[in-house]
Design a protein around this motif. Sequence first.
Motif, short mmCIF file in Angstrom:
data_model
loop_
_atom_site.label_atom_id
_atom_site.label_comp_id
_atom_site.label_asym_id
_atom_site.label_seq_id
_atom_site.Cartn_x
_atom_site.Cartn_y
_atom_site.Cartn_z
N GLU A 1 17.75 1.96 39.93
CA GLU A 1 17.64 3.38 40.29
C GLU A 1 19.02 4.00 40.29
OE1 GLU A 1 15.93 6.69 40.72
OE2 GLU A 1 14.55 5.05 41.16
N ASN A 2 19.08 5.28 39.91
CA ASN A 2 20.32 6.03 39.97
C ASN A 2 20.40 6.82 41.26
OD1 ASN A 2 21.60 5.29 37.56
ND2 ASN A 2 20.33 6.69 36.39
N ASP A 3 21.58 7.31 41.57
CA ASP A 3 21.78 8.18 42.72
C ASP A 3 21.51 9.61 42.25
OD1 ASP A 3 22.99 9.87 44.73
OD2 ASP A 3 23.96 8.05 45.48
N HIS A 4 20.57 10.27 42.89
CA HIS A 4 20.19 11.62 42.49
C HIS A 4 21.27 12.65 42.80
CE1 HIS A 4 16.30 10.08 41.44
NE2 HIS A 4 16.17 9.56 42.64
N ASN A 5 22.28 12.25 43.54
CA ASN A 5 23.40 13.15 43.86
C ASN A 5 24.70 12.69 43.22
OD1 ASN A 5 22.00 14.99 45.64
ND2 ASN A 5 21.85 13.27 47.05
N ALA A 6 24.60 11.87 42.17
CA ALA A 6 25.80 11.40 41.48
C ALA A 6 26.55 12.58 40.86
CB ALA A 6 25.43 10.38 40.41
N ASP A 7 27.84 12.38 40.62
CA ASP A 7 28.66 13.42 40.01
C ASP A 7 28.33 13.60 38.53
OD1 ASP A 7 30.03 13.84 42.43
OD2 ASP A 7 31.47 12.27 41.95
N ASP A 8 27.82 12.55 37.89
CA ASP A 8 27.48 12.61 36.48
C ASP A 8 26.61 11.40 36.15
OD1 ASP A 8 27.47 13.56 33.88
OD2 ASP A 8 29.52 12.96 33.41
N TYR A 9 26.06 11.40 34.94
CA TYR A 9 25.27 10.28 34.43
C TYR A 9 25.72 10.02 33.00
CZ TYR A 9 22.43 11.76 38.35
OH TYR A 9 22.02 12.13 39.59
N VAL A 10 25.86 8.76 32.65
CA VAL A 10 26.26 8.41 31.29
C VAL A 10 25.35 7.29 30.77
CG1 VAL A 10 28.67 9.12 31.55
CG2 VAL A 10 28.02 6.78 32.09
N PRO A 11 25.04 7.31 29.47
CA PRO A 11 24.19 6.26 28.91
C PRO A 11 24.87 4.89 29.01
CG PRO A 11 24.41 8.12 27.38
CD PRO A 11 25.39 8.34 28.50
N ASN A 12 24.05 3.87 29.24
CA ASN A 12 24.56 2.50 29.25
C ASN A 12 23.96 1.75 28.05
OD1 ASN A 12 22.00 1.42 30.02
ND2 ASN A 12 22.44 1.84 32.16
N PRO A 13 24.43 0.54 27.77
CA PRO A 13 23.94 -0.19 26.59
C PRO A 13 22.49 -0.69 26.72
CG PRO A 13 25.92 -1.25 27.52
CD PRO A 13 25.54 -0.12 28.41
N TYR A 14 21.84 -0.47 27.86
CA TYR A 14 20.50 -0.99 28.09
C TYR A 14 19.42 0.07 27.94
CZ TYR A 14 23.48 -4.64 29.85
OH TYR A 14 24.46 -5.59 29.96
N GLY A 15 19.79 1.24 27.41
CA GLY A 15 18.81 2.28 27.16
C GLY A 15 18.51 3.18 28.34
N SER A 16 19.30 3.10 29.38
CA SER A 16 19.13 3.98 30.54
C SER A 16 20.49 4.60 30.85
CB SER A 16 18.57 3.20 31.73
OG SER A 16 19.41 2.11 32.07
N ASP A 17 20.61 5.23 31.99
CA ASP A 17 21.86 5.86 32.39
C ASP A 17 22.46 5.17 33.60
OD1 ASP A 17 21.72 7.84 30.45
OD2 ASP A 17 20.64 9.23 31.77
N ASN A 18 23.78 5.24 33.71
CA ASN A 18 24.49 4.85 34.92
C ASN A 18 24.84 6.11 35.70
OD1 ASN A 18 24.53 2.15 34.21
ND2 ASN A 18 26.58 2.23 33.34
N SER A 19 24.84 6.01 37.01
CA SER A 19 25.38 7.07 37.85
C SER A 19 26.90 6.97 37.80
CB SER A 19 24.92 6.90 39.30
OG SER A 19 23.52 6.99 39.40
N VAL A 20 27.59 8.10 37.98
CA VAL A 20 29.04 8.12 37.99
C VAL A 20 29.51 8.86 39.23
CG1 VAL A 20 31.13 8.86 36.76
CG2 VAL A 20 29.12 8.14 35.47
N VAL A 21 30.53 8.30 39.89
CA VAL A 21 31.20 8.98 40.99
C VAL A 21 32.65 9.20 40.58
CG1 VAL A 21 31.75 6.81 42.24
CG2 VAL A 21 31.69 8.98 43.48
N PHE A 22 33.12 10.43 40.79
CA PHE A 22 34.51 10.79 40.50
C PHE A 22 35.31 10.77 41.80
CE2 PHE A 22 32.25 13.28 37.14
CZ PHE A 22 32.68 12.54 36.06
N THR A 23 36.51 10.21 41.73
CA THR A 23 37.40 10.24 42.89
C THR A 23 38.64 11.03 42.49
OG1 THR A 23 38.49 8.18 42.23
CG2 THR A 23 36.60 7.99 43.71
N GLY A 24 39.35 11.50 43.47
CA GLY A 24 40.55 12.26 43.14
C GLY A 24 41.25 12.76 44.36
N ILE A 25 42.53 12.96 44.21
CA ILE A 25 43.36 13.49 45.28
C ILE A 25 43.54 14.98 45.03
CG2 ILE A 25 45.62 13.35 46.41
CD1 ILE A 25 43.86 10.82 46.69
N LYS A 26 43.21 15.78 46.02
CA LYS A 26 43.42 17.22 45.91
C LYS A 26 44.89 17.52 46.11
CE LYS A 26 38.83 18.40 47.51
NZ LYS A 26 38.04 19.06 48.53
N LYS A 27 45.44 18.36 45.26
CA LYS A 27 46.86 18.67 45.34
C LYS A 27 47.08 20.06 45.87
CE LYS A 27 47.79 15.45 41.74
NZ LYS A 27 48.64 14.86 40.86
#
Length: 100
Positions: free
Chosen positions: A74-100
Amino acid sequence: MLKKKIIKKTAETEVTFEFAQKGIKSVSLVADFNQWQPVTMKYHKKDKAFRTKAKLPGDGAFHFRYLLDDKVWENDHNADDYVPNPYGSDNSVVFTGIKK
């Protein structure tokens, strides 16, 4: 659900991963930052959700998925993004970062 807390002193982001769904007995976090090895998430009776935290390097993009009851992905429905994986589905993506 994802919650993020930036730690300026170490240039990291503490990410809280949370998953809630009726009828699920176990949830594991499987991600590129843990070499795709399942990490069991702790169940919290009060809000009926599974939760775990991870400190991740700032300014990154990290792929992850949840493994429910050791058999359903299952993916996270609140992920920052989704990208295809080699298995025919998507991975959830979380972005991290330092605010300047």
